[in-house]
Design a protein around this motif. Structure first.
Motif, PDB file in Angstrom:
ATOM      1  N   LEU A  69      -4.505  -2.975  26.648  1.00  0.00           N
ATOM      2  CA  LEU A  69      -4.656  -4.406  26.884  1.00  0.00           C
ATOM      3  C   LEU A  69      -6.074  -4.842  26.585  1.00  0.00           C
ATOM      4  CD1 LEU A  69      -2.809  -4.962  30.302  1.00  0.00           C
ATOM      5  CD2 LEU A  69      -2.005  -5.549  28.018  1.00  0.00           C
ATOM      6  N   ALA A  70      -6.204  -6.059  26.065  1.00  0.00           N
ATOM      7  CA  ALA A  70      -7.537  -6.649  25.921  1.00  0.00           C
ATOM      8  C   ALA A  70      -8.051  -6.917  27.332  1.00  0.00           C
ATOM      9  CB  ALA A  70      -7.453  -7.934  25.121  1.00  0.00           C
ATOM     10  N   ALA A  71      -9.342  -6.884  27.495  1.00  0.00           N
ATOM     11  CA  ALA A  71      -9.927  -7.045  28.827  1.00  0.00           C
ATOM     12  C   ALA A  71      -9.570  -8.404  29.419  1.00  0.00           C
ATOM     13  CB  ALA A  71     -11.439  -6.897  28.735  1.00  0.00           C
ATOM     14  N   SER A  72      -8.735  -8.366  30.453  1.00  0.00           N
ATOM     15  CA  SER A  72      -8.349  -9.592  31.151  1.00  0.00           C
ATOM     16  C   SER A  72      -7.626  -9.209  32.430  1.00  0.00           C
ATOM     17  CB  SER A  72      -7.424 -10.448  30.281  1.00  0.00           C
ATOM     18  OG  SER A  72      -6.904 -11.503  31.047  1.00  0.00           O
ATOM     19  N   ASP A  73      -8.070  -9.782  33.536  1.00  0.00           N
ATOM     20  CA  ASP A  73      -7.380  -9.557  34.804  1.00  0.00           C
ATOM     21  C   ASP A  73      -6.296 -10.603  35.021  1.00  0.00           C
ATOM     22  OD1 ASP A  73      -8.974  -7.431  35.325  1.00  0.00           O
ATOM     23  OD2 ASP A  73     -10.348  -8.527  36.634  1.00  0.00           O
ATOM     24  N   GLU A  74      -6.261 -11.602  34.159  1.00  0.00           N
ATOM     25  CA  GLU A  74      -5.333 -12.711  34.325  1.00  0.00           C
ATOM     26  C   GLU A  74      -3.931 -12.391  33.826  1.00  0.00           C
ATOM     27  OE1 GLU A  74      -6.142 -15.581  35.854  1.00  0.00           O
ATOM     28  OE2 GLU A  74      -8.042 -14.591  36.300  1.00  0.00           O
ATOM     29  N   PHE A  75      -3.793 -11.372  33.019  1.00  0.00           N
ATOM     30  CA  PHE A  75      -2.519 -11.087  32.376  1.00  0.00           C
ATOM     31  C   PHE A  75      -1.888  -9.831  32.954  1.00  0.00           C
ATOM     32  CE2 PHE A  75      -0.193  -8.931  28.893  1.00  0.00           C
ATOM     33  CZ  PHE A  75       0.833  -9.843  28.772  1.00  0.00           C
TER      34      PHE A  75
END
Length: 169
Positions: A69-75
């Protein structure tokens, strides 16, 4: 193997001697031997898995696909489907722990195959949600150019941009 037999014999002796008084030192020694046997079993299992992979997927024909995953805590990734040569070869539903590991930078090997040299169409579809509940779906295609030797392809999913990036390792 010798240790397994030895530990089994010790367990049988311990069971028969259970009616007798057994000192703490004898029990402690038995526990240590059992732990040694467990370590041996874990190491043998690991070695067998490596040998199995070498036999089933020789390096000349091996192609492996990895999800990140691309860096993101939202997804939060819910599922991924892979089609190789227009056939569904992998479909995975993610658990909370797997999602958490991917969000922390982990990489999941989703599929390993034996593939002949040449170009092979790869199609990746995903479904996921943001923390606010917004759903994301995406599909992307890629041509896997397999040469002699192993092929490793990373599939990086960036949900907010509805993008899937492919990278050869």
């Amino acid at each position: 193997m010798y240790r397994v037999l030895m530990a089994t014999a010790l367990l049988v002796l311990a069971a028969t001697a259970s009616g007798q008084n057994v000192s703490r030192e004898e029990i402690r020694g038995l526990d240590e031997q059992i732990q040694d046997v467990k370590q041996d079993v874990i190491s043998l299992t690991s070695e067998l898995n490596r040998l199995e992979e070498k036999l089933l997927f020789p390096s000349n024909t091996q192609a492996a696909f990895f999800i990140s995953l691309a860096a993101s805590d939202e997804f939060s990734l819910e599922s991924v489907e892979l089609k190789l040569n227009n056939q569904v070869v992998a479909h995975h539903l993610y658990t909370f722990r797997e999602i958490e590991a991917l969000q922390k930078g982990g990489v999941q090997r989703i599929y390993t195959a034996n593939v002949q040299t040449g170009a092979h169409p790869l199609e990746v579809s995903y479904f996921g949600k943001s923390k606010s509940g917004k759903e994301y779906r995406g599909t992307a295609s890629y041509s896997v150019d397999k040469a002699v030797g192993p092929k490793f392809v990373e599939i990086k999913i960036a949900a907010n941009q509805s993008a899937i990036d492919f990278q050869d390792w």
